[in-house]
Write a protein that holds these residues in place. Sequence first.
Motif, short mmCIF file in Angstrom:
data_model
loop_
_atom_site.label_atom_id
_atom_site.label_comp_id
_atom_site.label_asym_id
_atom_site.label_seq_id
_atom_site.Cartn_x
_atom_site.Cartn_y
_atom_site.Cartn_z
N ASP B 260 0.99 -1.10 0.09
CA ASP B 260 0.22 0.02 0.04
C ASP B 260 0.83 1.42 0.08
N ALA B 261 2.07 1.19 0.97
CA ALA B 261 2.74 2.37 1.04
C ALA B 261 3.46 2.82 -0.44
N PHE B 262 3.91 1.68 -0.86
CA PHE B 262 4.73 1.79 -2.35
C PHE B 262 3.50 2.18 -3.41
N LEU B 263 2.54 1.56 -3.46
CA LEU B 263 1.50 1.94 -4.54
C LEU B 263 0.98 3.18 -4.55
N GLN B 264 0.60 3.64 -3.13
CA GLN B 264 -0.18 5.03 -2.92
C GLN B 264 0.99 6.10 -3.28
N SER B 265 2.25 6.10 -2.85
CA SER B 265 3.24 6.71 -3.23
C SER B 265 3.45 6.91 -4.66
N PHE B 266 3.89 5.80 -5.34
CA PHE B 266 4.50 5.70 -6.51
C PHE B 266 3.51 5.22 -7.67
N GLN B 267 2.22 4.96 -7.84
CA GLN B 267 1.44 4.64 -8.75
C GLN B 267 0.09 5.63 -8.75
N PHE B 268 -0.26 5.72 -7.37
CA PHE B 268 -1.34 6.77 -7.60
C PHE B 268 -1.06 8.38 -7.05
N PHE B 269 0.11 8.40 -6.78
CA PHE B 269 0.84 9.78 -6.24
C PHE B 269 0.14 10.42 -5.32
N LYS B 270 -0.34 9.60 -4.00
CA LYS B 270 -1.06 10.21 -2.96
C LYS B 270 -0.10 10.17 -2.00
N ILE B 271 0.94 11.07 -2.09
CA ILE B 271 2.08 11.13 -1.27
C ILE B 271 1.51 11.13 0.23
N GLY B 272 0.58 11.88 0.62
CA GLY B 272 0.39 11.75 2.14
C GLY B 272 -0.11 10.36 2.56
N VAL B 273 -1.03 9.75 1.78
CA VAL B 273 -1.55 8.57 2.23
C VAL B 273 -0.48 7.56 2.38
N GLY B 274 0.47 7.53 1.21
CA GLY B 274 1.45 6.53 1.17
C GLY B 274 2.38 6.85 2.37
N ALA B 275 2.65 8.11 2.72
CA ALA B 275 3.40 8.40 3.91
C ALA B 275 2.75 7.84 5.34
N ALA B 276 1.22 7.99 5.28
CA ALA B 276 0.87 7.45 6.68
C ALA B 276 1.11 6.00 6.68
N TYR B 277 0.76 5.19 5.45
CA TYR B 277 0.95 4.01 5.71
C TYR B 277 2.47 3.72 6.00
N SER B 278 3.46 4.43 5.51
CA SER B 278 4.87 4.44 6.02
C SER B 278 5.11 4.39 7.34
N VAL B 279 4.23 5.57 7.85
CA VAL B 279 4.54 5.72 9.30
C VAL B 279 4.17 4.55 10.25
N VAL B 280 3.05 4.07 9.97
CA VAL B 280 2.38 2.90 10.66
C VAL B 280 3.40 1.66 10.56
N LEU B 281 3.80 1.65 9.34
CA LEU B 281 5.05 0.56 9.30
C LEU B 281 6.09 0.96 10.01
#
Lengths: 284, 302
Positions: B260-281
């Motif tokens: 999720d962290a990867f796809l949100q950031s690099f495929q859907f370009f929702k950097i904020g959501v991707g970052a939230a997944y990253s922070v949870v990880l």
Amino acid sequence: MTADATRVKRPARLRQAGIYAGLVAGAVFAVFPLLWGLSTSFKPEATVLATPVRWIPEHFTFDNYHAVLFDSQIPRNLLNSVIVSIITVAVTLLIAVPAAYSAARYRFRGKGGLLFFILMTSMVPGIAVLVPLYYLAVKLSVYDTFFVMIVIYAAWQVPTIIWILRGFFESIPADIEEAGRVDGTTTFGAFVRLILPLAKPGIGAAAIITFVYVWNDYLIASTFVSDSDLRLISVGLYTYLTQYGTVWGQLTAAVMVTLLPMIIAFVLFERRLVAGLSAGASKG
Amino acid sequence: MTVTAPPPVRAAPPEAPPRPRKGRRRYGPVGLYVPALVLVALVSVIPIAWAVRLSLYRTRGLRTVEFVGWDNFATVLGPDGWGDIARTFAYVVISLVVAVPLGLGLAVLLNKPVRYIRAFRVVILLPWVVSQTVAALLWKWLLNGQYGPLHSLFGGREPLADPIGSMAALILVNVWISYPLATILCLAALQTVPQETVEASRVDGCSPTQSFYRIVVPTIRSTLLILVIMLTLLYFNMVTLVYTLTGGGPFSGTQVLSLDAFLQSFQFFKIGVGAAYSVVLFALNIVFGIAYIRVLRGSSDS
């Protein structure tokens, strides 16, 4: 007691057979996918999808390897991976060895906290810092260079390697430097001439671990480089897959070509690796 | 050089550094850490702080647009995110339950004095050098429902085509690339178990199984704990294998947090959501990381 005694004397031959059966099963599980890939890589494209499945190719061909080695970017990718891996190993060791030595030999206030801090940075998930690093790389105009990949790889390997090497340096008695200093060498001289040779197995293990890590990474290599001339092998393989559709014969040949250097290195250094990994993981 | 005999070892009080040169007494040892510190600060610490900040913003491209507080985390941890969290834990736990006993079992076998043991060791540990990308490619080909060598096993169905099958495949491949690490660490630990103790327990009437569980396992307990933590971290952060083997599909059957962290950031370009997944990880990693260090401390004190 008597029942247990008979169980102790369970026929040795049966136990022996059980051990071999387990080892063979493990070995088969380990190499099964590799052998299927190897088999496919020698098949002409027309027979790759033939059913019933043949493990030994009916018509043996080197065409796939020819295509990979002479008509693709794979050799270029391999060369790039070799360059980046070797420089990363050198940089990682250059940075980790002094810190590990200091950690093993000197005490000072805040040392525990400092080591804890460095080790904790290896808990930062790679995926979490990818976006900030990407932004940073673009800002500093180092995007699309080997340099940025080497810096990131080194930073991610340094904490682990410090840990492994520290265990090794601690296992070398401090009297050795004492003796060196008595003979009039400097601390640095004693380290280079006396300690480094003794720490060779640990440093060797650290080098292999770092090398394999860089060779196998996909995340960094795919994020920080878009120029096809700078691609590393893992990305090259994946590109190969998407570029030509799934041509299994060529793809498995490419996979075998990229695996070969790793397998050779592994067979040569396997003992050292086991020793190195265990020293790093079991010493606190 | 007229020097008296070297002082006996540990003559100095334990707090004193082992006689560094004068003048470097204070800064020398610390100075040796500086390059490592600069590097990890630049590549790990500053970026993770930045990621934490990004996770609190709505983003457009790489720019932060507005502060949204916990909104991004609501997406990650809210009702829609539960499926992914449950899948992540299932994937991590089942992988552990398979990989650790398998790794330990193979280590026990590889520790036996039988013939060809070195050849077995090389072959069994071989998947350690295989990258996640290559493992995904090879297994995809091996598990191919139509042309793979195992196709009769699947009754003509494609294991990677349904959610349960692809999760099973993901766990299988994950175990395949990670059990060698387990075997290496267990093997090294087993070699430290004193043979006399094991033999003594056998003389006292323990069966091989009993002496394994009562003598061997307790001796290598800390290695096993470290192993479990290391693998847990590895599995939680696994992106490449999931991405290249299943891509999260089919029908989100293998959608895990790291992906999720990867796809949100690099495929859907929702950097904020991707970052939230990253922070949870990251938070998960910290929990297991502190456990790791606790175990290390505990084992070195004894």
